[in-house]
Motif scaffolding. Structure first.
Motif, short mmCIF file in Angstrom:
data_model
loop_
_atom_site.label_atom_id
_atom_site.label_comp_id
_atom_site.label_asym_id
_atom_site.label_seq_id
_atom_site.Cartn_x
_atom_site.Cartn_y
_atom_site.Cartn_z
N ASP A 192 0.83 -1.19 0.00
CA ASP A 192 0.00 0.00 0.00
C ASP A 192 0.87 1.25 0.00
N ARG A 193 0.36 2.30 -0.63
CA ARG A 193 1.10 3.55 -0.71
C ARG A 193 0.16 4.73 -0.47
N PHE A 194 0.66 5.71 0.18
CA PHE A 194 -0.03 6.99 0.26
C PHE A 194 1.02 8.06 0.48
N GLU A 195 0.65 9.29 0.28
CA GLU A 195 1.59 10.40 0.35
C GLU A 195 1.97 10.68 1.80
N LYS A 196 3.25 10.47 2.13
CA LYS A 196 3.72 10.81 3.47
C LYS A 196 4.00 12.31 3.55
N ALA A 197 4.10 12.80 4.78
CA ALA A 197 4.31 14.23 4.96
C ALA A 197 5.64 14.70 4.40
N MET A 198 6.61 13.82 4.39
CA MET A 198 7.89 14.18 3.79
C MET A 198 8.71 12.92 3.62
N SER A 199 9.22 12.72 2.44
CA SER A 199 9.92 11.47 2.18
C SER A 199 11.30 11.42 2.79
#
Length: 888
Positions: A519-526
């Protein structure tokens, strides 16, 4: 900006050159077949081709080529030629077959060699240096020159700026290309960029990544020599910089970096480069000591024995004096206090202590993560007793002081999650934003550049709530290349800025995301490096309440609800698992949000589905100073769901839609350094620091260290808790390298098995204090054992922690050294309300005896016997100190 426009025109011209000089690549064959067709007759081809496939680390491949090219053996040099040809033809194949550029979590490896050369700063520097060496040796044919010229045009695109290793390598590639291809229209811009990178380092007078020594000093010296900066490199400003690195070398030759540093060989290369420039034999002595030390005490679990005992080193260099001092970053300009070094003499066997004190450390790629007061290097008699052995990102894993909620696992959260229905007070170090807020000179760039990424993925700004990644800044006075942070931040020159919005980014990880990466989603900062943080997945969606969003610091505590209707200004952006982000409308928000009021204070109850949910308050209008006014940002929160499986709070704070790698609400020391001092009397050394606003805006912490000529280290930590620290727990932590044995208030562990040396850490016994051990496996291969002295804090009540560190032969029993067989018995103090210690009468005149008064004065008495000398140590609240020995 005309030169930037010219660059774009030149790039268009270069595309024509590339089209006119195609090598007729047959697109029906593989790259391996193509390289065999072109180069199989070249020396060493069949061995080197195996390094290219199935995957390739281009930087290592080229670094070996540079080493080979410097050889006096013709066959070895020819092999280096083959390496360079392989790179050129592989890039041509990738480009002409339009190999897709893909996202990568590293700048050093990607889907193609061509892409890697565009993103890997090491590869750019070493490819152009390899060509330069071969050209000077007359090994370059006209065809090969044409291929490398084309390669330079394809891969050199003004890279990163600032005083760090990435920028230096980018600049080296450009400088070598400008030197070898002066006829190209790009050469002027290449050299201008390289000159600008050197100026970033020279004008400020240091590298901000002070833990990354060799990757900085060696390469910037090479860059300076290539650009003809010999006069600057031999000048007084550079000498002050170089002396910093000399003083990192202990009497044993060890040099432990406080940040994401490197091993001993890195310091060796740096010191040799400095000596070649300065011809100062003190640097030659340091290089010889480092070489003798080998990888002993090194980095990432390297524990090799010393090459030679220090007494057998034959020196051509000259031994420098001891280096007791407060050492500054930018020693000739901003003079930012960076470390305290205690060292009475460089004579073999003399003790040495290094403590990082900089109050502006963010990771900034290779620094310590908001850790201060960390004793990262402590040795005596040539043995390393305390060290920073790995990439530690949290104060709890270093030799410093930790303060956290009293209900949390202490010192580091490994197994216990958070309690439901308990209000936690969260705050983060707002001063870290000084490194990333744009100003009138360093303006933020929102374009996506594939050449500047390093663990971050460039993405376009589509919505007004999007976060610019990677963070990029253009110097309006020198618009060549990109800065990844505002360079004025580390020097304390970017403290005032406008606060326009605050975001709390809540992450709820699924099991599949964390364990199977499906699963993937946009993290606050990579750049969070969450894979290295103690975060785990949740078994269910989570409900949390948040209130009292605030700023705090010397100006007091400012609640945003006093100045704004937060419910009205609130927005929510939802990043679903395997989906596209969405700005929720009011009806959609109501399904996830309930707002209630307690004494007119809004309480936001939020349902967090799997993925990322950003709670955004925008339209704020605050002009703040993040050192003199508000140093911290925080809020209160509690979970209604069972989150005991969460090992930390996965909440990230964003300010103006910008965040930093370490702006989390957990593990945040923070604090403003108000005092730093180091001095030496005879062969005893003393260092002291004072921080305001550490862990909470109203808490102060003073750390006093005394290193005796015998190698004993006495550390006094004084915490004065403010109102916000009520009910928190705190105290010092000591990282022991091997499994220790423990008494009630002491621990003893082997430090070096070969020399049979151990370290006893003896803490002043006090009622109400808890002494314990925690096994701490580090990020890489190290396993250490944290011995701690902790106490629950009360607002306004000074808490004193006294630690006595005694190196000794492993054959000596620690119980006989401290002579505390009763170990406090029923833990009754000798006098009512006294800090004198918890001893029986028989224990107050033998072994180690400590006393700590409520006014902050402490005493340590060592009684002769079991290897201890007769001596008395006094360290007073006013900063005075004294060491008395019977023989004196």
């Amino acid at each position: 900006m005309n030169q930037i426009e010219n660059q774009k025109e030149n790039q268009a011209e270069n595309q024509v050159i590339s089209q006119n000089e195609k090598l007729n690549v047959n697109q029906n064959i593989s790259q391996r077949e193509y390289l065999r067709e072109k180069l199989e007759q070249e020396p060493g081809f069949w061995e080197l081709i195996e390094d290219v496939f199935p995957s390739m680390s281009v930087r290592i491949f080229l670094k070996k080529g540079v080493q080979e090219a410097k050889s006096e053996d013709d066959d070895t040099v020819e092999r280096a030629c083959t390496r360079l040809k392989l790179i050129c033809f592989a890039c041509r194949y990738d480009k002409e077959n339009h190999i897709e550029i893909t996202e990568s979590d590293t700048a050093h490896e990607s889907s193609s060699i061509f892409q890697t050369l565009r993103t890997c700063f090491f590869s750019q520097g070493w490819s152009m240096e390899l060509y330069d060496i071969l050209a000077r040796k007359g090994k370059v044919t006209p065809d090969m020159r044409r291929y490398i010229q084309e390669l330079a045009v394809d891969i050199l695109n003004l890279g990163e700026r600032d005083g760090n290793n990435r920028a230096f390598f980018y600049a080296l590639g450009h400088a070598f290309a400008a030197k070898n291809f002066p006829h190209l229209p790009q050469s002027c811009l290449w050299r201008t960029y390289a000159e600008a990178v050197f100026a970033d380092w020279y004008e400020r007078g240091d590298c901000y990544e002070s833990g990354y020594v060799a990757h900085n000093i060696s390469w910037v010296i090479q860059l300076g020599l290539l650009l003809g900066k010999e006069e600057e490199l031999r000048g007084e400003r550079c000498r002050k910089i170089f002396l910093r690195y000399l003083d990192h070398i202990s009497p044993s030759g060890l040099a432990i970096a406080p940040g994401d540093g490197d091993d001993q060989s890195s310091y060796l290369a740096a010191l040799k480069a400095i000596y070649e420039v300065t011809e100062d034999k003190h640097f030659l002595w340091a290089a010889e000591q480092v070489q003798a030390a080998g990888e002993y005490g090194g980095y990432r679990g390297k524990n090799a024995p010393r090459n030679l005992p220090e007494k057998q080193v034959e020196h051509e260099g000259e031994m420098p004096d001891g280096c007791t001092q407060v050492q500054c970053l930018y020693p000739d300009t901003a003079k930012v206090p960076d470390r305290i070094l205690l060292n009475p003499s460089r004579e073999p066997g003399n003790p040495y202590m290094g403590m990082v004190i900089n109050d502006r450390y963010d990771t900034l790629h290779h620094e310590s993560e908001d850790n201060r007061g960390d004793i990262y290097h402590y040795e005596a008699d040539g043995v390393l007793y305390l060290k920073r052995s790995s990439w530690q990102k949290w104060a709890e894993q270093t030799n410093t002081v930790v303060i956290k909620d009293a209900v949390e696992e202490f010192p580091f959260t490994y197994s216990e999650g958070l309690m439901r229905n308990h209000w936690y007070c969260a705050s983060a170090n707002l001063r870290l934003m000084e490194h990333f807020m744009p100003d009138e000179r360093y303006q933020m760039c929102l374009e996506a550049f594939d050449t500047y990424k390093h663990f971050e993925k460039a993405r376009p700004i589509v919505h007004d709530y999007d976060m610019p990644l990677p963070l990029q800044y253009r110097d309006t006075e020198s618009p060549y290349g990109i800065f990844l942070s505002n360079p004025r931040g580390m020097a304390g020159e970017n403290q005032e800025w406008n606060l326009d919005s605050v975001t709390l980014s809540l992450h709820t990880f699924t099991k599949e995301y964390w364990t199977e990466k499906k699963d993937r989603f946009e993290k606050a900062m990579s750049w969070n490096r969450d894979e290295h943080r103690n975060v785990v997945y949740s078994d269910h969606e989570v409900d949390v309440e948040i209130k009292n969003l605030h700023l705090s610091g010397p100006a007091g505590k400012y609640f945003f609800h006093d100045g704004y209707d937060l419910a009205e200004k609130m927005q929510m952006i939802w990043y679903p698992v395997n989906g596209t982000q969405k700005l929720l409308n009011r009806e959609e928000m109501q399904k996830l949000l309930t707002v209630t009021y307690e004494d007119k204070v809004p309480v936001f109850r939020i349902h967090c589905p799997f993925g990322r949910l950003d709670v955004l308050w925008r339209g704020l209008k605050e002009r703040i100073n993040t050192t003199k006014q508000y140093t911290r940002i925080g809020f209160e929160y509690r979970y209604f769901s069972d989150v005991s499986t969460y090992l930390r709070t996965p909440i990230k704070i964003l300010v103006n839609r910008i965040t930093t790698r370490s702006l989390h609400v957990d593990h945040q020391q923070g604090g403003v350094l108000k005092k730093s001092r180091a001095e030496q009397v005879n062969m005893d050394c003393y260092g002291e620091v004072l921080y305001e606003g550490v862990y909470t805006y109203d808490t102060t912490w003073k750390r006093k260290t005394l290193l005796t000529k015998e190698g004993y280290l006495i550390v006094v930590d004084e915490i004065m808790p403010g109102k916000d620290a009520e009910g928190m727990a705190g105290g010092p932590i000591w990282q022991l390298q091997n499994p220790p044995i423990m008494g009630i208030q002491w621990a003893d562990a082997v430090a070096e098995k070969e020399k049979q040396k151990s370290l006893l850490v003896y803490c002043h016994p006090q009622r109400g204090h808890r002494y314990g051990l925690q096994c701490q496996p580090k990020i890489w291969v190290d396993r250490e054992y944290a011995f701690y002295d902790g106490a629950v804090l009360q607002a306004g009540k000074r808490e004193i922690f006294l630690s006595v560190l005694i190196p000794h032969d492993s054959s000596e029993e620690p119980l006989l050294l401290c002579q505390k067989k009763n170990e406090g018995g029923c833990l009754e103090p000798t006098e009512e309300g006294s800090y004198s210690g918890v001893y029986t009468k028989k224990e107050t005149a033998r072994g180690i005896v400590t006393q700590a008064e409520r006014n902050g004065n402490v005493k340590v008495v060592l009684y002769a016997g079991s290897g201890l000398p007769d001596m008395r140590i006094e360290m007073n609240q006013d900063g005075s100190w004294k060491v008395s020995r019977t023989e004196e």
